[in-house]
Write an enzyme that holds these catalytic residues in place. Structure first.
Site, PDB file in Angstrom:
ATOM      1  N   GLU A  80     -23.279 -17.192  -7.453  1.00  0.00           N
ATOM      2  CA  GLU A  80     -23.403 -15.336  -8.270  1.00  0.00           C
ATOM      3  C   GLU A  80     -23.951 -15.998  -9.941  1.00  0.00           C
ATOM      4  O   GLU A  80     -24.869 -14.983 -10.288  1.00  0.00           O
ATOM      5  CB  GLU A  80     -22.292 -14.318  -8.115  1.00  0.00           C
ATOM      6  CG  GLU A  80     -22.002 -14.166  -6.789  1.00  0.00           C
ATOM      7  CD  GLU A  80     -23.899 -12.806  -5.803  1.00  0.00           C
ATOM      8  OE1 GLU A  80     -24.258 -12.460  -7.526  1.00  0.00           O
ATOM      9  OE2 GLU A  80     -23.604 -12.401  -4.989  1.00  0.00           O
ATOM     10  N   SER A 340      29.618   9.429  24.703  1.00  0.00           N
ATOM     11  CA  SER A 340      30.549   8.809  24.297  1.00  0.00           C
ATOM     12  C   SER A 340      30.575   7.309  23.639  1.00  0.00           C
ATOM     13  O   SER A 340      31.861   7.027  23.292  1.00  0.00           O
ATOM     14  CB  SER A 340      30.786   7.550  26.049  1.00  0.00           C
ATOM     15  OG  SER A 340      31.347   8.592  26.522  1.00  0.00           O
TER      16      SER A 340
END
Length: 677
Positions: A80, A340
């Site tokens: 680029e 329980s």
């Protein structure tokens, strides 16, 4: 021609067409866009593994790049902007070349934009096909170079470059297309990512794989032509297939991650104590367990290190996207009845106060505590047994007797001391809290069991690394805690579960709405909840059958073998019943009244004088008495020698009916009811 003019203007600008001072002033007066780029929040595990990421406000995936493969960066610059580290933001040679090529060919042949100019365009979303847009990019690029370093500019590109759809930035792209972070990329992957920002929509590999492959090839060819890559590496790269589908972004511990992100909206990276491997394994376990359950059943799992308080895994539901299971609800924080599971704390408090010992004899027989007459889950009575047996069998009458002795408020206080937030309907605790008559969360229970595992010393469970332990007042003495843990460790593992010796307790709430299993060893504590998020009943759901196997499986996935439980504290009293001090040999409830020895039956449903809607069957329930039972309607025997305490009368008809039940000893009870249409 406007585009061509822009190329020529830039070329003239840097070949002496304008005075240097005028250019400097023009650049210095540039109003730059905000240079802080918003990135999505990331929640990570203790080793840095990404658990879940969030999009930015406009729904785009844009994440902090983190470490990026140097090979990709080198390829990007070579393709680029090869003079990136030498030019001041605009490359006059590249601009002049692009302008001349455009004039000669009457269309754009090669772009003259530098990486800095591309960053300028991305920051402002300025157009590339307009003269004013190109001039603005040039000006911003020159100003950026004066105010930022080259690495800063490159960092902005790595955050903002478009990669198709709602993907922005290198890390979002690699996670979506390759399912990994950008720290290590193959040459083929790097070449594809270099080519995508030039035309992110037409080269998307998930939609246009052939176009993406051609663009990747062009990048690789340029690398060979420029001498930055050997031809054999290019040939090898071309053999890699182009990914044709996007990967889903990680979404582990989604409920916890979303809560943390909501609590810290400005944080870009939230570190947690979670173990990524364990979290993924338990989410798989939860999903697998749900394959054989009802379509609306949900499940939650929580695992922590009780030595440090670190939460290692948090599964709020089997599938957070499943609407049928209300998977969006975090069931680790939902208030439910604990069944329980609070019984061990009643025993530990009673042991601590010297009211009982594991080998103390206690009565399991029909008992009335004022107007409260609890029943055991199976409606059976064992007579005189030890407290150890009563807890291991999870009997109701003995634990209510102990709760009456210590006071239900003392049990709630212990839960709060452990760090829990029990929700008490009505505000006043009654004896039923020992059997689940209080609202708690899975987090509450795991935290309470962590205190039990630590011999009564609470610790604040947390997900923040290095958080203070916030140790509070002891719930009960270490001797009482050890004795209770020893009882729970004596329970056999559920059928088919790994034979790990952990201390654990199961629970089932009234109406089979919640199935629980809580357990711990010498280092870790875990809890499992199963039920429906809407609180509806799950027929046949028992903690021992459903939740306990998952608890043991979770421990097996946590580590190969359990850590041993601690040795008994020096002052622990370990004696058989006969050698205990006299007050500890037999426990008698303070205010309880035992039923007569005959234990006559009583029709629990329908109660005498009730009006009941007539249907195809009429439910019948008997309390007390000795099975088998014979049921009569208006004197006619209809159900003979039935050992169950709950049954149904078929086709009862309508109107007044006299129901009678006779037990094995000839004792009877009668109820007159009205069956209305």
């Amino acid at each position: 021609m406007k585009r061509h003019a822009a190329f020529l203007l830039a070329a003239l600008l840097f070949t002496g067409g304008l005075a240097r001072d005028a250019v400097d002033q023009w650049i210095d007066r540039t109003d730059l866009p905000p240079l802080t780029v918003a990135t999505g929040t990331e929640v990570v595990a203790r080793d840095g593994t990404l658990l879940r990421a969030f999009t930015v406000a406009d729904g785009r995936w844009r994440l902090d790049p983190g470490p990026v493969d140097p090979g990709f960066v080198a390829m990007l610059i070579a393709y680029e902007d090869r003079r990136f580290y030498d030019h001041p933001g605009v490359d006059p040679l590249a601009m002049l070349r692009a302008g001349l090529q455009a004039l000669w060919n009457c269309h754009v042949v090669s772009g003259g934009s530098t990486l800095t100019m591309q960053v300028a365009r991305l920051l402002e979303d300025s157009g590339t096909g307009r003269l004013d847009g190109k001039l603005r990019q040039i000006r911003v690029a020159l100003a950026l170079e004066r105010r930022l370093t080259k690495e800063d500019i490159l960092g902005l590109y790595l955050r903002l470059a478009p990669y198709g759809g709602n993907l922005e930035g290198i890390r979002a792209a690699t996670l979506s297309y390759f399912g990994k972070d950008p720290r290590r990329l193959t040459p083929a992957e790097a070449a594809l990512l270099v080519s995508l920002p030039q035309s992110p929509e037409t080269r998307r590999p998930d939609r246009f794989p052939e176009t993406a492959a051609k663009a990747r090839t062009r990048v690789l060819d340029r690398m060979v032509r420029d001498g930055t890559m050997e031809d054999d590496r290019r040939s090898a790269a071309l053999t890699e297939p182009v990914q044709k589908a996007r990967h889903a972004f990680p979404a582990y511990a989604p409920h916890l991650a979303e809560r943390l992100a909501r609590e810290r909206p400005d944080a870009h990276r939230i570190e947690t104590t979670l173990d990524a491997r364990l979290q993924a394994s338990l989410e798989t376990l939860a999903a697998r367990a749900m394959r054989f359950s009802g379509a609306r059943t949900s499940l939650a799992i929580l695992v922590a290190d009780h030595r440090t308080g670190d939460i290692l895994a948090s599964v709020g539901s089997p599938d957070w996207t499943n609407a049928n299971r209300a998977g969006f609800i975090d069931m680790t924080r939902a208030i439910r009845s604990p069944g329980s599971t609070l019984k061990p704390f009643v025993y530990a408090l009673a042991f601590d106060e010297g009211l009982a010992h594991p080998e103390t004899l206690i009565e399991d027989r029909p008992t009335a505590f004022g107007t409260y007459a609890p029943q055991n889950f199976d409606r059976q009575f064992r007579g005189t047994i030890t407290a150890r047996e009563a807890l291991q069998l999870s009997l109701n009458i003995p634990v209510v007797s102990l709760t009456e002795a210590i006071g239900p408020a003392r049990l709630l206080a212990a839960l709060r001391q452990s760090g829990g937030h029990p929700d008490l309907p009505g505000g006043q605790p009654g004896l039923a809290v020992a059997l689940g008559g209080v609202g708690v969360t899975l987090e509450d229970l795991v935290q309470a069991y962590a205190a039990l595992a630590r011999l009564g010393q609470p610790i604040r469970l947390h997900t923040t690394p290095g958080a203070p332990e916030a140790v509070g007042q002891r719930l009960f003495g270490p001797e009482a805690a050890w004795l209770t843990a020893d009882i729970l460790a004596g329970l056999p593992p559920p059928a088919g579960a790994p034979a790990h010796r952990i201390a654990y307790k199961t629970g089932t709430s009234y109406g089979h709405r919640d199935a629980w299993a809580l357990g711990f060893d010498g280092a870790h504590v875990a809890g499992v909840w199963m039920g429906r998020a809407d609180g509806a009943s799950v027929p046949g759901a028992f903690g021992g059958d459903l939740a306990a196997p998952i608890l043991f499986d979770a421990f097996a996935r946590l580590k190969p073998a359990p850590d041993p439980l601690p040795a008994p504290p020096p002052a622990t009293l370990i004696l058989p019943t006969a050698r205990l001090p006299q007050p500890l040999q037999q426990f008698r409830p303070r205010g309880a009244a035992f039923s007569s020895a005959t234990d006559a039956p009583e029709i629990a449903f329908p109660p005498n004088g009730a009006e009941v809607e007539a249907g195809p069957t009429l439910a019948l329930k008997v309390r007390g008495g000795t099975p088998p039972f014979t049921w009569l309607a208006n004197g006619a025997p209809l159900i003979l020698a039935d050992r169950a305490r709950e049954t149904a009368l078929r086709n009862p008809g309508q109107g007044y009916i006299t129901l009678s039940v006779i037990d094995a000893k000839g004792q009877s009870a009668t109820a007159k009811v009205t069956l209305r249409p």
